[in-house]
Design a protein around this motif. Structure first.
Motif, short mmCIF file in Angstrom:
data_model
loop_
_atom_site.label_atom_id
_atom_site.label_comp_id
_atom_site.label_asym_id
_atom_site.label_seq_id
_atom_site.Cartn_x
_atom_site.Cartn_y
_atom_site.Cartn_z
N ASP A 31 -59.73 29.34 18.10
CA ASP A 31 -60.32 30.63 17.60
C ASP A 31 -61.17 31.83 17.89
N ASP A 32 -61.80 31.52 18.25
CA ASP A 32 -63.44 32.39 18.21
C ASP A 32 -63.07 32.54 20.40
N VAL A 33 -61.35 33.28 20.81
CA VAL A 33 -60.91 33.05 22.69
C VAL A 33 -59.61 33.95 21.80
N GLU A 34 -60.04 34.42 23.29
CA GLU A 34 -58.97 35.62 23.29
C GLU A 34 -58.60 35.75 24.74
N ILE A 35 -57.24 35.19 25.24
CA ILE A 35 -56.40 34.98 26.77
C ILE A 35 -56.58 36.71 27.10
N VAL A 36 -57.20 37.31 27.99
CA VAL A 36 -56.87 38.56 27.88
C VAL A 36 -55.64 38.83 29.27
N ALA A 37 -55.79 38.02 30.18
CA ALA A 37 -54.84 37.61 31.22
C ALA A 37 -55.14 36.20 32.01
N GLU A 38 -54.21 35.78 32.21
CA GLU A 38 -53.56 35.25 33.45
C GLU A 38 -53.13 35.61 35.05
N ALA A 39 -53.98 34.88 35.84
CA ALA A 39 -54.23 35.12 37.09
C ALA A 39 -52.70 33.99 38.20
N THR A 40 -52.05 34.37 39.03
CA THR A 40 -51.75 32.97 39.27
C THR A 40 -52.18 32.66 40.83
N ASN A 41 -53.38 33.99 41.85
CA ASN A 41 -54.02 33.56 42.54
C ASN A 41 -54.95 34.15 42.20
N GLY A 42 -56.14 34.42 43.40
CA GLY A 42 -57.26 34.68 43.46
C GLY A 42 -56.93 36.46 43.89
N ARG A 43 -56.53 36.10 44.26
CA ARG A 43 -56.07 38.55 44.50
C ARG A 43 -55.72 39.46 43.94
N ASP A 44 -55.11 38.52 42.50
CA ASP A 44 -54.71 38.68 41.16
C ASP A 44 -55.73 38.81 40.15
N ALA A 45 -56.63 37.48 40.26
CA ALA A 45 -57.33 37.38 39.39
C ALA A 45 -58.69 38.65 39.89
N VAL A 46 -58.51 39.06 41.11
CA VAL A 46 -60.10 40.43 41.06
C VAL A 46 -59.37 41.29 40.50
N ALA A 47 -58.35 41.51 41.07
CA ALA A 47 -57.44 42.67 39.99
C ALA A 47 -57.69 42.90 38.57
N LEU A 48 -57.44 41.59 38.11
CA LEU A 48 -57.21 41.47 36.21
C LEU A 48 -58.35 40.76 36.05
N ILE A 49 -59.17 40.96 36.75
CA ILE A 49 -60.64 40.89 36.04
C ILE A 49 -61.33 42.18 35.94
N GLU A 50 -60.98 42.90 37.06
CA GLU A 50 -61.83 43.77 37.32
C GLU A 50 -61.44 44.86 36.60
#
Length: 263
Positions: A31-50
């Motif tokens: 209950d103390d975490v929130e998933i703000v985004a899920e990425a299906t590959n590394g390229r998307d991960a970079v964009a979503l993290i930033e």
């Protein structure tokens, strides 16, 4: 910065949907975490993290094209969150990340182990200096892992260009020249790309038959060599297809003689 009472904001990245769903399902029981985004590959991960600026990124180590360590390399330094790698058992990874105190979670992920990672992340976030230290540690772990031979040979190199990630085919690279902590790559398309990498780490991930060192700071594609000119004192100058010329160090001249000039 995230405060202790706030929810820990998390981005998860895994190219396998079942693994990603499983990880998300466990996180949702906390209950103390929130998933703000899920990425299906590394390229998307970079964009979503930033764009979402999470506190913690849970990155699958083995993703195609841009893997977990590739994501860390491509992130802008001021946008790099705390990072924990999720990996199937991998002795190289475990060794590299134990040494550098970066968290890693083995698959199949267990709730209790993931809870430890969340708690550890919270402790780090309470320290003011965590971000710079962690970024440096992850980069050190990446270098250790590469040298240990834990990663497959590269076919394409992910490169940051403004807000895009360009995948540069290794076959198109003519030369790689070191400049401090940066590498400048020249391609057959007459493009120059700059990446943050150590030359020996990159060399460890390229086919040794395809690339040859000319000295401490230069690596060239063997197929792009047009002429090898003998110089006084037993050294050589190499002329490439794009007319770049490089002097070859004495030691590497010996290697060149062995590798390329034997009839």
């Amino acid at each position: 910065m995230n405060h202790t009472g706030d929810k820990l904001r998390i981005v998860i990245a895994d190219d396998e949907r079942p693994a990603r769903s499983f990880l998300a399902a466990i996180l949702r029981t906390f209950d103390d975490v929130e998933i703000v985004a899920e990425a299906t590959n590394g390229r998307d991960a970079v964009a979503l993290i930033e764009s979402t600026r999470p506190d913690l990124a849970l990155l699958d180590l083995q993703m195609p094209e841009v893997d977990g360590l590739g994501v860390v390399r491509l992130l802008k330094k001021n946008r790099t969150p705390l990072v924990a790698f999720v990996t199937a058992y991998d002795e190289y990874a475990v060794r590299a990340f134990e040494v550098n105190a970066v968290d890693y979670i083995l698959k199949p992920v267990e709730a209790a182990r993931l809870r430890q990672t969340i708690d550890r992340a919270r402790k780090h976030l309470e320290r003011e200096d965590y971000r710079w230290e962690e970024t440096e540690r992850v980069r050190a772990a990446a270098a250790d892992y590469e040298i240990a031979g834990g990663r497959p040979l590269l076919l394409r190199i992910p490169v940051r260009r403004k807000d895009e990630i360009v995948l540069v085919p290794v076959s198109e690279i003519i030369s790689v020249v070191a400049d401090g902590e940066l590498l400048h790559m020249q391609t057959t398309e007459n493009e120059t790309y700059t990446i943050c990498y150590r030359l020996r780490d990159l060399a460890a991930r390229l086919e040794p038959e395809r690339f040859v060192r000319l000295g401490r700071g230069t690596l060239v594609n063997v197929e792009m060599i047009r002429r090898i000119v003998p110089m006084p004192g037993g050294t050589f100058t190499v002329v490439l297809n794009n007319n770049q010329e490089y002097k070859v160090s004495r030691i590497q001249s010996r290697v060149l003689r062995e590798q390329l000039l034997r009839l």
